[in-house]
Design a protein around this motif. Sequence first.
Motif, mmCIF file in Angstrom:
data_model
loop_
_atom_site.group_PDB
_atom_site.id
_atom_site.type_symbol
_atom_site.label_atom_id
_atom_site.label_comp_id
_atom_site.label_asym_id
_atom_site.label_seq_id
_atom_site.Cartn_x
_atom_site.Cartn_y
_atom_site.Cartn_z
ATOM 1 N N ASN A 1 0.814 -1.216 0.000
ATOM 2 C CA ASN A 1 0.000 0.000 0.000
ATOM 3 C C ASN A 1 0.846 1.263 0.000
ATOM 4 O OD1 ASN A 1 -2.437 -1.505 0.169
ATOM 5 N ND2 ASN A 1 -2.131 -1.762 2.382
ATOM 6 N N GLY A 2 2.173 1.095 -0.069
ATOM 7 C CA GLY A 2 3.067 2.242 -0.102
ATOM 8 C C GLY A 2 3.398 2.815 1.260
ATOM 9 N N GLN A 3 2.988 2.151 2.344
ATOM 10 C CA GLN A 3 3.249 2.650 3.687
ATOM 11 C C GLN A 3 4.568 2.098 4.217
ATOM 12 O OE1 GLN A 3 -0.360 1.228 5.559
ATOM 13 N NE2 GLN A 3 -1.381 3.209 5.307
ATOM 14 N N TRP A 4 5.378 2.976 4.847
ATOM 15 C CA TRP A 4 6.675 2.566 5.388
ATOM 16 C C TRP A 4 6.507 1.974 6.789
ATOM 17 C CZ3 TRP A 4 11.135 2.414 2.734
ATOM 18 C CH2 TRP A 4 11.245 3.174 1.563
ATOM 19 N N HIS A 5 7.297 0.934 7.058
ATOM 20 C CA HIS A 5 7.372 0.424 8.427
ATOM 21 C C HIS A 5 8.713 -0.263 8.631
ATOM 22 C CE1 HIS A 5 6.672 -3.842 7.284
ATOM 23 N NE2 HIS A 5 5.860 -3.341 6.376
ATOM 24 N N ASP A 6 9.127 -0.391 9.890
ATOM 25 C CA ASP A 6 10.425 -1.001 10.207
ATOM 26 C C ASP A 6 10.384 -2.494 9.919
ATOM 27 O OD1 ASP A 6 11.275 1.461 11.057
ATOM 28 O OD2 ASP A 6 10.949 1.058 13.191
ATOM 29 N N LEU A 7 11.495 -2.999 9.419
ATOM 30 C CA LEU A 7 11.640 -4.439 9.171
ATOM 31 C C LEU A 7 12.571 -5.012 10.222
ATOM 32 C CD1 LEU A 7 11.145 -6.917 7.352
ATOM 33 C CD2 LEU A 7 13.185 -6.243 6.050
ATOM 34 N N HIS A 8 12.091 -5.985 10.976
ATOM 35 C CA HIS A 8 12.926 -6.618 11.990
ATOM 36 C C HIS A 8 13.970 -7.513 11.319
ATOM 37 C CE1 HIS A 8 14.253 -8.686 15.583
ATOM 38 N NE2 HIS A 8 14.003 -9.837 14.965
ATOM 39 N N ILE A 9 15.226 -7.305 11.666
ATOM 40 C CA ILE A 9 16.326 -8.121 11.161
ATOM 41 C C ILE A 9 16.912 -8.911 12.322
ATOM 42 C CG2 ILE A 9 18.542 -8.129 9.943
ATOM 43 C CD1 ILE A 9 16.255 -7.028 8.271
ATOM 44 N N PRO A 10 16.877 -10.244 12.294
ATOM 45 C CA PRO A 10 17.494 -11.039 13.362
ATOM 46 C C PRO A 10 18.970 -10.690 13.531
ATOM 47 C CG PRO A 10 16.134 -12.420 11.946
ATOM 48 C CD PRO A 10 16.208 -11.087 11.281
ATOM 49 N N HIS A 11 19.447 -10.734 14.755
ATOM 50 C CA HIS A 11 20.825 -10.313 15.038
ATOM 51 C C HIS A 11 21.861 -11.221 14.386
ATOM 52 C CE1 HIS A 11 19.992 -7.040 17.881
ATOM 53 N NE2 HIS A 11 18.964 -7.768 18.289
ATOM 54 N N SER A 12 21.469 -12.422 14.003
ATOM 55 C CA SER A 12 22.439 -13.350 13.409
ATOM 56 C C SER A 12 22.649 -13.113 11.913
ATOM 57 C CB SER A 12 21.970 -14.794 13.625
ATOM 58 O OG SER A 12 20.685 -14.986 13.037
ATOM 59 N N ILE A 13 21.839 -12.264 11.293
ATOM 60 C CA ILE A 13 21.927 -12.049 9.843
ATOM 61 C C ILE A 13 23.147 -11.188 9.521
ATOM 62 C CG2 ILE A 13 20.802 -11.004 7.832
ATOM 63 C CD1 ILE A 13 19.529 -13.606 8.751
ATOM 64 N N ARG A 14 24.030 -11.718 8.658
ATOM 65 C CA ARG A 14 25.254 -11.014 8.282
ATOM 66 C C ARG A 14 25.253 -10.550 6.831
ATOM 67 N NH1 ARG A 14 26.443 -15.035 11.870
ATOM 68 N NH2 ARG A 14 27.658 -14.379 13.692
ATOM 69 N N SER A 15 24.234 -10.941 6.105
ATOM 70 C CA SER A 15 24.148 -10.533 4.702
ATOM 71 C C SER A 15 22.686 -10.435 4.307
ATOM 72 C CB SER A 15 24.870 -11.545 3.806
ATOM 73 O OG SER A 15 24.814 -11.160 2.462
ATOM 74 N N ILE A 16 22.348 -9.364 3.593
ATOM 75 C CA ILE A 16 20.987 -9.186 3.073
ATOM 76 C C ILE A 16 21.063 -9.084 1.559
ATOM 77 C CG2 ILE A 16 19.269 -7.365 2.732
ATOM 78 C CD1 ILE A 16 18.872 -7.112 5.585
ATOM 79 N N VAL A 17 20.150 -9.782 0.886
ATOM 80 C CA VAL A 17 20.055 -9.742 -0.570
ATOM 81 C C VAL A 17 18.669 -9.246 -0.956
ATOM 82 C CG1 VAL A 17 20.209 -11.049 -2.723
ATOM 83 C CG2 VAL A 17 21.657 -11.684 -0.787
ATOM 84 N N CYS A 18 18.622 -8.185 -1.740
ATOM 85 C CA CYS A 18 17.361 -7.702 -2.321
ATOM 86 C C CYS A 18 17.313 -8.241 -3.740
ATOM 87 C CB CYS A 18 17.317 -6.175 -2.304
ATOM 88 S SG CYS A 18 17.375 -5.469 -0.641
ATOM 89 N N LEU A 19 16.453 -9.217 -3.971
ATOM 90 C CA LEU A 19 16.509 -10.060 -5.164
ATOM 91 C C LEU A 19 15.333 -9.790 -6.093
ATOM 92 C CD1 LEU A 19 18.290 -12.530 -6.196
ATOM 93 C CD2 LEU A 19 16.493 -13.977 -5.244
ATOM 94 N N ASN A 20 15.651 -9.577 -7.372
ATOM 95 C CA ASN A 20 14.615 -9.358 -8.380
ATOM 96 C C ASN A 20 14.363 -10.604 -9.216
ATOM 97 O OD1 ASN A 20 12.749 -7.804 -9.942
ATOM 98 N ND2 ASN A 20 14.312 -7.504 -11.512
ATOM 99 N N LEU A 21 15.404 -11.383 -9.477
ATOM 100 C CA LEU A 21 15.309 -12.579 -10.315
ATOM 101 C C LEU A 21 15.590 -13.830 -9.485
ATOM 102 C CD1 LEU A 21 17.299 -11.380 -13.473
ATOM 103 C CD2 LEU A 21 14.844 -11.185 -13.027
#
Length: 529
Positions: free
Chosen positions: A343-363
Motif C-alpha cells: 500500500n506504499g506505507q513505510w514500516h520497520d523491518l525486523h532483522i534477526p541479530h544473526s543475519i550477516r548478509s541481506i540480498v534484495c533479489l529481483n530474479l
Amino acid sequence: MDSLSDFLKEFYIPTYVLSPESETPAPTIAPPESPVLVFINSKSGGQLGGELLLTYRSLLNDNQSPESETPAPTIAPPESPVLVFINSKSGGQLGGELLLTYRSLLNDNQVFDLGVETPDKVLRRIYLNLERLKDDDLACHIRDKLKIIVAGGDGTAGWLLGVVCDLKLSHPPPIATVPLGTGNNLPFAFGWGKKNPGTDRASVELFLDKVLKAKEMKIDNWHILMRMKAPKEGPCDPLAPLELPHSLHAFHRVSPTDELNREGCHTFRGGFWNYFSLGMDAQISYAFHSERKLHPEKFKNQLVNQSTYVKLGCTQGWFCASLFHPASRNIAQLAKVKIANKNGQWHDLHIPHSIRSIVCLNLPSFSGGLNPWGTPNPRKQRDRDLTPPFVDDGFIEVVGFRNAWHGLVLLAPNGHGTRLAQANRVRFEFRKGAADHTFMRMDGEPWKQPLPMDDETVMVEISHLGQVNMLATHDCRSRSMYDPSTPRHQEEYDDNEDDSVAEEGEEYRKFGAADTFKIPEEVDISHLS
C-alpha cells in the motif's frame, strides 16, 4: 548474403540499414511468375495491329533488350534480425572466438566488439539511421523485429540493459544473454544456461535457433540512491576493485545540476536488474574481484574462478562467521531497515541479530543459479502475505543469510534463505559510528563503501523504476504474473520452517542516465564480469 543459408538469412541485417554511410539499394523487382515477349504485326487487322501494339506497350515494358540490367533479387525480410554485442575479453579466449564465429556467419557490421565500440554509440547510430529510412519497408520491418544478443558476464549484460533503458528508444529491442562470465545469473534466470557456451558454428546456430523461438518477457528494474552529508575529512566515494566507482551501473555521484543533488550532501545513484546485496557476501565478492585485478592470468577458466571464490569465502571467515566476523558488522547492528508495503506505507523491518548478509533479489538466480526465496507454501503465502518471486510484479524479495553454511541450504531441494519481506521500496539507514565502511554489490559488481563516522543520515534507498524487455526460453525459471504460459514446474512448495529465524524475534524517476553506462576508453573491460 547470397552465400548464407536460409536459416541464417532470418537473422541477417543489410549494411545500409546499419550504417548511414552506406547507400540505400535501388528498389528491386520481384521475379515474374510468367515472363513474356510479345510480337505483333502492326499491319494486320487494319488498324487493330497498331492499336494492340500501343496497348501492350502501355501495360508492359516497351524497351526490353539484351542490354537492359538484370534486376537484383528481392531481399526477404528477416524473421529475427539481431545485433550482437560481445565482450571479447570475457570467458578467457571464448569471447574472441565467439566474435569471429558470429562475424563469419552474419554481416560483420551487425556484430560488435564491446572492447572497440560502446553500445550506446552503436545503438544511437543505428536508430538514427532507421529514422532516416522510415519510408523503407525493409528497414521498418527490421526496426520492429530487432533483437539484441549480448555475450559476456552479468556485468556486461547489465551494461546493455542499462543502455537500452536509458536511451529510451522508440522500439526498444528485447535482449538475449550468452553466459560468458563466472556467475551468469541473468542468462540462467531466462533459460540461456550458466555454463560458458561453445564457440563453433554449430553451437552458435543452436543458440540462434533458440533466439528465433524465444518469448519476450518484461522484468522490473530498480533504482538505488545513497545520500550522506559531505564528510569533514576524507572522501566517501565508493571504492570498486576496478578503481572505477561509476563503471557499469555501480554507484556514481550525481552532478551539481542534477535534480537529486542536495547542497551539503554527497548523493550517489545507480540501478540493477538482478540483485543488490549488503554485508559479508559482498565482502567476499570484493576480495575476488580485487584478486582478479592483481592476477588476471589466474582467472581464465570458469571452474577455476568458482573454486577461487569458494577459497576466498573460507579465508574471509564466511563459513565460520560467528568466530571471525565481528558482531558489529551484522546487519541489525549496522543499519535500520525499512520497507514500503504493497500500500506504499513505510514500516520497520525486523532483522534477526544473526543475519550477516541481506540480498534484495529481483530474479530467481543468485550466486550461479541459486534461488534464495524459493516458493513459499500456501500457508506461508496466506499467513505472511508472501507470493512466488515474479519478475514483473513490482516487488523485490528481501532475503537474509547468517553465514556460508546457511547459504548451502539453497543447494537442497526447496532450500531457501531467511525470507524477510517483499517490498516495493527498501531503505537502509546506517547507524552513526557503527562502522567506517561496509561492502555492497549489484549484479555481480562489488565495491567498498566508506561511511562517515560523524553522520547519522547515511541512507540507501531502493525503489521500483520501470521494466525492460528480455528474451527467454519457454522453460526458463523466471516467472511472469501476466503470462499464462509460465511453466508451473516450480510449484514445489517448501515444507521446512527455516523462516523461523526471521519469525522468532522478528521518488526517483531516472535510472542512472546514459552517462552511467559509459566506460572510459582507458578502462580495460577484461576486468568486467
